[in-house]
Motif scaffolding. Structure first.
Motif, mmCIF file in Angstrom:
data_model
loop_
_atom_site.group_PDB
_atom_site.id
_atom_site.type_symbol
_atom_site.label_atom_id
_atom_site.label_comp_id
_atom_site.label_asym_id
_atom_site.label_seq_id
_atom_site.Cartn_x
_atom_site.Cartn_y
_atom_site.Cartn_z
ATOM 1 N N VAL A 144 84.477 -52.743 83.758
ATOM 2 C CA VAL A 144 83.925 -54.121 83.541
ATOM 3 C C VAL A 144 82.919 -54.910 82.853
ATOM 4 C CG1 VAL A 144 83.485 -56.245 84.832
ATOM 5 C CG2 VAL A 144 85.672 -54.497 86.450
ATOM 6 N N ILE A 145 81.685 -53.958 83.315
ATOM 7 C CA ILE A 145 80.150 -55.198 82.729
ATOM 8 C C ILE A 145 79.977 -53.872 82.012
ATOM 9 C CG2 ILE A 145 77.947 -55.395 83.007
ATOM 10 C CD1 ILE A 145 80.095 -57.006 84.645
ATOM 11 N N ARG A 146 80.461 -54.016 80.639
ATOM 12 C CA ARG A 146 80.174 -53.404 79.073
ATOM 13 C C ARG A 146 78.834 -53.282 79.051
ATOM 14 N NH1 ARG A 146 84.539 -51.067 77.443
ATOM 15 N NH2 ARG A 146 86.561 -51.624 78.463
ATOM 16 N N ARG A 147 77.851 -53.308 79.432
ATOM 17 C CA ARG A 147 76.856 -53.951 79.397
ATOM 18 C C ARG A 147 75.518 -52.286 79.421
ATOM 19 N NH1 ARG A 147 75.566 -58.681 77.007
ATOM 20 N NH2 ARG A 147 73.061 -58.321 77.509
ATOM 21 N N PRO A 148 74.959 -51.728 78.665
ATOM 22 C CA PRO A 148 74.438 -50.152 78.958
ATOM 23 C C PRO A 148 73.638 -50.618 80.166
ATOM 24 C CG PRO A 148 74.995 -49.819 76.737
ATOM 25 C CD PRO A 148 75.350 -52.180 77.411
ATOM 26 N N ASN A 149 72.612 -51.490 80.106
ATOM 27 C CA ASN A 149 71.612 -51.555 80.501
ATOM 28 C C ASN A 149 71.700 -52.397 81.803
ATOM 29 O OD1 ASN A 149 72.456 -54.599 79.748
ATOM 30 N ND2 ASN A 149 70.900 -55.659 79.603
ATOM 31 N N LEU A 150 72.454 -52.660 81.906
ATOM 32 C CA LEU A 150 73.214 -53.286 83.331
ATOM 33 C C LEU A 150 74.068 -51.587 83.963
ATOM 34 C CD1 LEU A 150 74.877 -56.975 83.211
ATOM 35 C CD2 LEU A 150 72.552 -55.977 84.421
ATOM 36 N N VAL A 151 74.587 -51.237 83.425
ATOM 37 C CA VAL A 151 74.937 -50.254 83.722
ATOM 38 C C VAL A 151 73.818 -49.110 84.355
ATOM 39 C CG1 VAL A 151 76.226 -47.571 83.612
ATOM 40 C CG2 VAL A 151 76.975 -49.802 83.195
ATOM 41 N N GLU A 152 72.495 -48.692 83.237
ATOM 42 C CA GLU A 152 71.248 -48.220 83.673
ATOM 43 C C GLU A 152 70.680 -48.462 85.064
ATOM 44 O OE1 GLU A 152 69.453 -47.842 79.995
ATOM 45 O OE2 GLU A 152 70.831 -46.115 79.252
ATOM 46 N N ALA A 153 70.981 -50.015 85.235
ATOM 47 C CA ALA A 153 70.212 -50.322 86.612
ATOM 48 C C ALA A 153 70.468 -50.211 87.279
ATOM 49 C CB ALA A 153 70.150 -51.783 85.791
ATOM 50 N N VAL A 154 71.699 -49.897 87.596
ATOM 51 C CA VAL A 154 72.006 -49.384 88.543
ATOM 52 C C VAL A 154 72.522 -48.614 89.545
ATOM 53 C CG1 VAL A 154 74.897 -49.653 90.013
ATOM 54 C CG2 VAL A 154 74.604 -51.708 88.749
ATOM 55 N N ASP A 155 72.704 -47.527 88.254
ATOM 56 C CA ASP A 155 72.316 -45.996 88.478
ATOM 57 C C ASP A 155 70.498 -45.784 89.190
ATOM 58 O OD1 ASP A 155 74.857 -45.398 87.658
ATOM 59 O OD2 ASP A 155 73.547 -44.801 85.421
ATOM 60 N N GLU A 156 69.813 -47.094 88.716
ATOM 61 C CA GLU A 156 68.580 -46.039 88.782
ATOM 62 C C GLU A 156 68.160 -47.147 90.276
ATOM 63 O OE1 GLU A 156 64.408 -48.177 87.810
ATOM 64 O OE2 GLU A 156 65.588 -48.198 86.220
ATOM 65 N N VAL A 157 68.713 -48.432 90.823
ATOM 66 C CA VAL A 157 69.155 -48.327 92.176
ATOM 67 C C VAL A 157 69.641 -46.894 93.003
ATOM 68 C CG1 VAL A 157 69.590 -50.176 93.230
ATOM 69 C CG2 VAL A 157 69.271 -51.198 91.179
ATOM 70 N N PHE A 158 70.619 -46.704 93.001
ATOM 71 C CA PHE A 158 71.050 -45.547 93.268
ATOM 72 C C PHE A 158 69.990 -44.602 93.681
ATOM 73 C CE2 PHE A 158 75.697 -47.220 92.716
ATOM 74 C CZ PHE A 158 75.968 -46.914 93.847
ATOM 75 N N ALA A 159 69.639 -44.390 92.821
ATOM 76 C CA ALA A 159 68.974 -42.908 92.839
ATOM 77 C C ALA A 159 67.351 -43.449 93.072
ATOM 78 C CB ALA A 159 68.007 -42.659 91.132
ATOM 79 N N THR A 160 66.459 -44.349 93.397
ATOM 80 C CA THR A 160 65.111 -44.547 93.498
ATOM 81 C C THR A 160 65.270 -45.541 95.345
ATOM 82 O OG1 THR A 160 65.190 -47.134 92.613
ATOM 83 C CG2 THR A 160 64.517 -44.540 91.841
#
Length: 474
Positions: A144-160
């Motif tokens: 749905v969100i085809r923006r790599p920077n947003l996908v990476e930001a979500v993954d980072e929030v999950f991790a930290t």
């Protein structure tokens, strides 16, 4: 019937220590009575009396014990039932909280998305479904969100587990500025991420509008102002008594002042359109009626050059009435101005077309001509379009000029008419078309003419019951 509603109390097992004690008391009492009386009959009567007393006491004690145990059992059952009722109450509270949270998110005017640890969308609101065109079957956040920077930001929030805020800029199909907030939260042992999107386009565009207006106005107004000042100085000096020169200079000053007025009007119009370009219109307007009204407002000498024969049926588009009229007015005015004196201007309207057919009718009418899309909408499945094509019979435009035609203040000076506008007409058309989520194309052949065409989305609910698209003859 509930099997828990009828229960059989468990039998009380014999209390052997009590029985042994009673027997011991009877034995001791019998020995004492016999030792004191040496009478067997009195011994029997005494033992019976003591036994009866002990039996009555035992029975009363057993009843009391049974009642106590029953009371304890009922108390435990009541406590268990209370715990069960409390648990049901907590479950109801949880369900109420979930319903409340969903209603609150749905009512939010900003897009809100909830993502689980597997990258699936588990919650959206209407604003997010409209903003990102989310279909009911779509569940992957990255799809749905085809923006790599947003996908990476979500993954980072999950991790930290730490919240993040990003500024996101989009250029297609229109300029859009957004502030994205991402935060993690947990339910039981599962972690989720909530992403909210705040649109800052209006504030950013307002700032840019002020800066652009000052820069453009100061640059474009300098030339006519310098000319007016020069003529005024001439009229006050050498041409003070020259009536012929005075009339000629006043006419030129009038033309320059009129050009400045049109320039300022176009700049203000363009600024207003850009300010709301990211907000798509929702009104329904009849494109045929809008074009017909513009044609009828022309002076007779220009109306005589127009070739437009609508079939009378309305062609509805999703658009603002005033702005689609502005599209038609600018394209028709350009065709009349640059098409050459007395040359005809053809207007064609085609309705209820799929994207490919709309493009073919808009920009592939002349064999061997140069053609170029100046702006295109995002691909939307099953969308129908209405096209407006305006053709002139002027000298045409060279291929190298086509990509820059919709830029601000860009003018193709080498025209046979020798006329020049503000250079903002096509820029205005482009931004209006962008706001309407449509397309603008140009087709030109030197020596034959130039055609500009727009195609705008049409509402599904107003599509007439017909098998053939509506075509307006030239």
């Amino acid at each position: 019937m509930d099997p828990m509603s009828e229960t059989t109390p468990e039998p009380i097992p014999p209390n052997w220590p009590v029985i042994a004690t009673i027997l011991g008391v009877l034995f001791v009492a019998g020995g004492l009575i016999y030792g004191l009386s040496q009478d067997v009959g009195l011994l029997v009567v005494g033992i019976l009396g003591v036994g009866v007393c002990l039996a009555v006491g035992w029975w009363l004690g057993a009843e009391t014990t049974t009642a106590h145990l029953e009371t304890q059992r009922l108390a435990e059952a009541a406590q268990t039932g209370g715990m069960r009722t409390s648990g049901m109450g907590r479950l109801d509270d949880t369900r109420d909280a979930i319903r409340f949270a969903r209603a609150a998110i749905e009512a939010s005017p900003d897009p809100v998305l909830i993502i689980d640890q597997n990258g699936r969308l588990v919650g959206t609101n209407q604003a997010s479904r409209d903003r990102y065109s989310i279909d009911p079957g779509q569940s992957r956040f990255s799809a749905v969100i085809r923006r790599p920077n947003l996908v990476e930001a979500v993954d980072e929030v999950f991790a930290t587990g730490e919240s993040r805020t990003l500024s996101v800029e989009s250029r297609v199909p229109v300029d859009r500025y957004e502030r994205v907030s991402i935060a993690a939260f947990s339910v039981d042992s599962s972690r989720f991420v909530l992403m909210s999107v705040q649109d800052e386009t209006e504030a950013r565009m307002s700032e840019r509008m002020r800066a652009d207006f000052l820069a453009n106005a100061s640059h474009e107004l300098r030339t006519p102002l310098a000319g007016i000042i020069g003529f005024i100085e001439t009229l006050r000096g050498p041409a003070r008594e020259d009536e012929a020169a005075r009339d000629r200079f006043l006419e030129i000053m009038h033309l320059q002042a009129d050009r400045m007025s049109r320039l300022i009007s176009d700049l203000l119009s363009l600024s207003r359109i850009e300010l709301n370009e990211h907000v798509a219109p929702t009104a329904r307007s009849d494109f045929t009626a809008a074009v017909q009204e513009i044609v009828e407002s022309l002076p007779p000498d220009k109306q005589s050059r127009i070739r437009f024969a609508p079939d009378g049926d309305p062609l509805w588009v999703i658009g603002d009435w005033d702005e689609i009229q502005q599209i038609a007015a600018n394209l028709i005015d350009n065709a009349l101005k640059y098409g050459g004196a007395d040359s005809p201007v053809k207007i064609k309207l085609n309705g209820w077309l799929d994207r490919e057919t709309a493009l073919r009718l808009a920009m592939r009418d002349w064999e061997g001509a140069s053609r170029l899309p100046l702006t295109s909408p995002e691909l939307e499945r099953d969308r129908l379009y209405c096209t407006l094509r305006v053709e002139d019979a002027g000298p045409g435009i060279a291929r190298q000029h086509l990509p820059r035609l919709s830029e601000r203040f860009y003018r193709v000076e080498e025209t046979a008419t020798g006329k020049s506008g503000t250079g903002l007409g096509l820029a205005i058309v482009k931004h209006i078309v962008n706001r309407h989520r449509g397309g603008l194309v140009v087709e030109s052949e030197q020596g034959r003419g130039t055609a500009f065409a727009v195609y705008l989305p049409q509402p599904f609910e107003l599509e007439p019951a017909r098998s053939e698209p509506s075509l307006t003859p030239a």
